[in-house]
Design a protein around this motif. Structure first.
Motif, short mmCIF file in Angstrom:
data_model
loop_
_atom_site.label_atom_id
_atom_site.label_comp_id
_atom_site.label_asym_id
_atom_site.label_seq_id
_atom_site.Cartn_x
_atom_site.Cartn_y
_atom_site.Cartn_z
N ASP A 32 -72.74 -6.89 26.69
CA ASP A 32 -72.43 -5.53 26.24
C ASP A 32 -71.40 -4.83 27.11
O ASP A 32 -70.77 -3.88 26.66
CB ASP A 32 -73.69 -4.67 26.19
CG ASP A 32 -74.60 -5.01 25.03
OD1 ASP A 32 -74.16 -5.75 24.12
OD2 ASP A 32 -75.75 -4.53 25.03
N VAL A 33 -71.28 -5.25 28.36
CA VAL A 33 -70.39 -4.53 29.28
C VAL A 33 -69.13 -5.33 29.62
O VAL A 33 -68.39 -4.96 30.53
CB VAL A 33 -71.14 -4.08 30.56
CG1 VAL A 33 -72.22 -3.06 30.21
CG2 VAL A 33 -71.74 -5.27 31.30
N LEU A 34 -68.90 -6.41 28.89
CA LEU A 34 -67.71 -7.23 29.10
C LEU A 34 -66.73 -7.02 27.95
O LEU A 34 -67.14 -6.80 26.81
CB LEU A 34 -68.06 -8.71 29.18
CG LEU A 34 -69.05 -9.14 30.26
CD1 LEU A 34 -69.28 -10.65 30.19
CD2 LEU A 34 -68.57 -8.74 31.64
N GLU A 35 -65.46 -7.12 28.26
CA GLU A 35 -64.40 -7.05 27.26
C GLU A 35 -63.41 -8.18 27.51
O GLU A 35 -63.18 -8.57 28.66
CB GLU A 35 -63.64 -5.72 27.35
CG GLU A 35 -64.45 -4.50 27.04
CD GLU A 35 -64.78 -4.34 25.57
OE1 GLU A 35 -64.01 -4.86 24.74
OE2 GLU A 35 -65.81 -3.73 25.26
N ILE A 36 -62.85 -8.68 26.45
CA ILE A 36 -61.76 -9.64 26.57
C ILE A 36 -60.53 -8.94 26.02
O ILE A 36 -60.51 -8.58 24.83
CB ILE A 36 -62.06 -10.94 25.81
CG1 ILE A 36 -63.31 -11.60 26.43
CG2 ILE A 36 -60.85 -11.89 25.85
CD1 ILE A 36 -63.79 -12.85 25.75
N PRO A 37 -59.55 -8.69 26.86
CA PRO A 37 -58.37 -7.96 26.39
C PRO A 37 -57.62 -8.74 25.30
O PRO A 37 -57.71 -9.96 25.23
CB PRO A 37 -57.52 -7.79 27.64
CG PRO A 37 -58.06 -8.71 28.65
CD PRO A 37 -59.45 -9.08 28.26
N GLU A 38 -56.92 -8.01 24.48
CA GLU A 38 -56.19 -8.62 23.37
C GLU A 38 -55.26 -9.73 23.85
O GLU A 38 -55.13 -10.77 23.19
CB GLU A 38 -55.40 -7.55 22.63
CG GLU A 38 -54.94 -7.97 21.27
CD GLU A 38 -54.32 -6.83 20.49
OE1 GLU A 38 -53.22 -7.04 19.96
OE2 GLU A 38 -54.93 -5.76 20.43
N SER A 39 -54.64 -9.53 25.01
CA SER A 39 -53.71 -10.54 25.53
C SER A 39 -54.40 -11.85 25.91
O SER A 39 -53.76 -12.88 26.05
CB SER A 39 -52.96 -9.99 26.74
OG SER A 39 -53.87 -9.69 27.78
N GLU A 41 -57.25 -12.92 24.14
CA GLU A 41 -58.13 -13.20 23.01
C GLU A 41 -58.27 -14.70 22.72
O GLU A 41 -59.33 -15.17 22.30
CB GLU A 41 -57.65 -12.46 21.77
CG GLU A 41 -58.58 -12.52 20.59
CD GLU A 41 -59.95 -11.87 20.82
OE1 GLU A 41 -60.92 -12.38 20.24
OE2 GLU A 41 -60.05 -10.89 21.59
N HIS A 42 -57.22 -15.47 22.98
CA HIS A 42 -57.28 -16.92 22.72
C HIS A 42 -58.28 -17.62 23.66
O HIS A 42 -58.63 -18.78 23.43
CB HIS A 42 -55.89 -17.55 22.81
CG HIS A 42 -55.23 -17.41 24.14
ND1 HIS A 42 -54.69 -16.21 24.59
CD2 HIS A 42 -55.02 -18.30 25.12
CE1 HIS A 42 -54.19 -16.39 25.80
NE2 HIS A 42 -54.38 -17.65 26.14
N TRP A 43 -58.78 -16.93 24.69
CA TRP A 43 -59.79 -17.48 25.58
C TRP A 43 -61.22 -17.07 25.20
O TRP A 43 -62.19 -17.51 25.81
CB TRP A 43 -59.51 -17.06 27.03
CG TRP A 43 -58.39 -17.85 27.62
CD1 TRP A 43 -57.07 -17.48 27.69
CD2 TRP A 43 -58.48 -19.16 28.18
NE1 TRP A 43 -56.35 -18.50 28.28
CE2 TRP A 43 -57.18 -19.53 28.59
CE3 TRP A 43 -59.53 -20.05 28.39
CZ2 TRP A 43 -56.91 -20.75 29.20
CZ3 TRP A 43 -59.26 -21.27 28.99
CH2 TRP A 43 -57.96 -21.60 29.39
N ARG A 44 -61.36 -16.20 24.19
CA ARG A 44 -62.68 -15.67 23.81
C ARG A 44 -63.71 -16.77 23.58
O ARG A 44 -64.81 -16.75 24.12
CB ARG A 44 -62.59 -14.80 22.57
CG ARG A 44 -63.99 -14.39 22.04
CD ARG A 44 -63.93 -13.45 20.88
NE ARG A 44 -63.30 -12.20 21.25
CZ ARG A 44 -63.90 -11.21 21.93
NH1 ARG A 44 -65.14 -11.35 22.33
NH2 ARG A 44 -63.25 -10.11 22.22
N ARG A 45 -63.39 -17.74 22.76
CA ARG A 45 -64.35 -18.79 22.41
C ARG A 45 -64.76 -19.59 23.64
O ARG A 45 -65.94 -19.95 23.80
CB ARG A 45 -63.77 -19.68 21.33
CG ARG A 45 -63.54 -18.93 20.01
CD ARG A 45 -62.90 -19.77 18.91
NE ARG A 45 -63.86 -20.76 18.43
CZ ARG A 45 -63.70 -22.08 18.56
NH1 ARG A 45 -62.63 -22.59 19.12
NH2 ARG A 45 -64.62 -22.90 18.10
#
Length: 169
Positions: A32-39, A41-45
């Protein structure tokens, strides 16, 4: 949807801690307190898959950790089929070097939560991000954006369902 029982555990701990310390105690689910910046995003998975169930761990201020642990120990049978965890940030900060490498998976994550930052830097700060599978062997622990992990001298893919189960951000 969170794993069954996670929100109930969080609420139970929060309620009992409030009774003990006579004031509300902040408890956060790591995801809940983590974000993956748009730049990034390809690392999200890769991040989601690598963290796996650790993204459901609960963050509690160090001063309340012992009380929370005692409560959890008493009620753990109610949540026994799940691997929910309480992160001991106080001990972690005492014992570990928390400066993540610049090319690490920790650098793909943003958070304003100091407890989460400490834990993510510890968990992911030495996991090197590689652009190609041929680079994995150069590092003790490494990962590609598509989820190939090298760890303990073993290369293996992260299971697709773990990578596709998004909770962060």
């Amino acid at each position: 949807d969170y794993p069954k029982g996670l929100l109930q555990l969080k609420a139970h701990l929060s309620s009992e801690l409030k009774k003990r310390v006579k004031r509300p105690v902040q408890i956060d689910i790591l995801a809940d307190v983590l974000e993956i910046p748009e730049s990034e995003e390809h690392w999200r998975r890769a991040v989601e898959g690598y963290l796996n169930t650790q993204k459901f761990y609960l963050l509690i201020e160090p001063e309340f950790y012992r009380d929370a642990l005692r409560i959890y120990d008493r009620i753990k049978r109610e949540y026994g089929t799940h691997s929910f965890g309480l992160v001991d940030i106080g001990k972690l900060r005492e014992r570990e070097r928390l400066e993540p490498w610049n090319d690490s998976l920790a650098k793909k994550i943003e958070t304003e939560n100091a407890l989460a930052r400490s834990y993510v830097d510890y968990l992911l700060g030495r996991v090197v991000c590689c652009t190609h599978v041929d680079q994995l062997r150069r590092h003790k622990t490494a990962i590609t954006a598509d989820g190939m992990v090298y760890q303990g001298y073993v290369a293996r893919p992260i299971r697709k369902e773990l990578m596709d189960d998004a909770f962060i951000g």
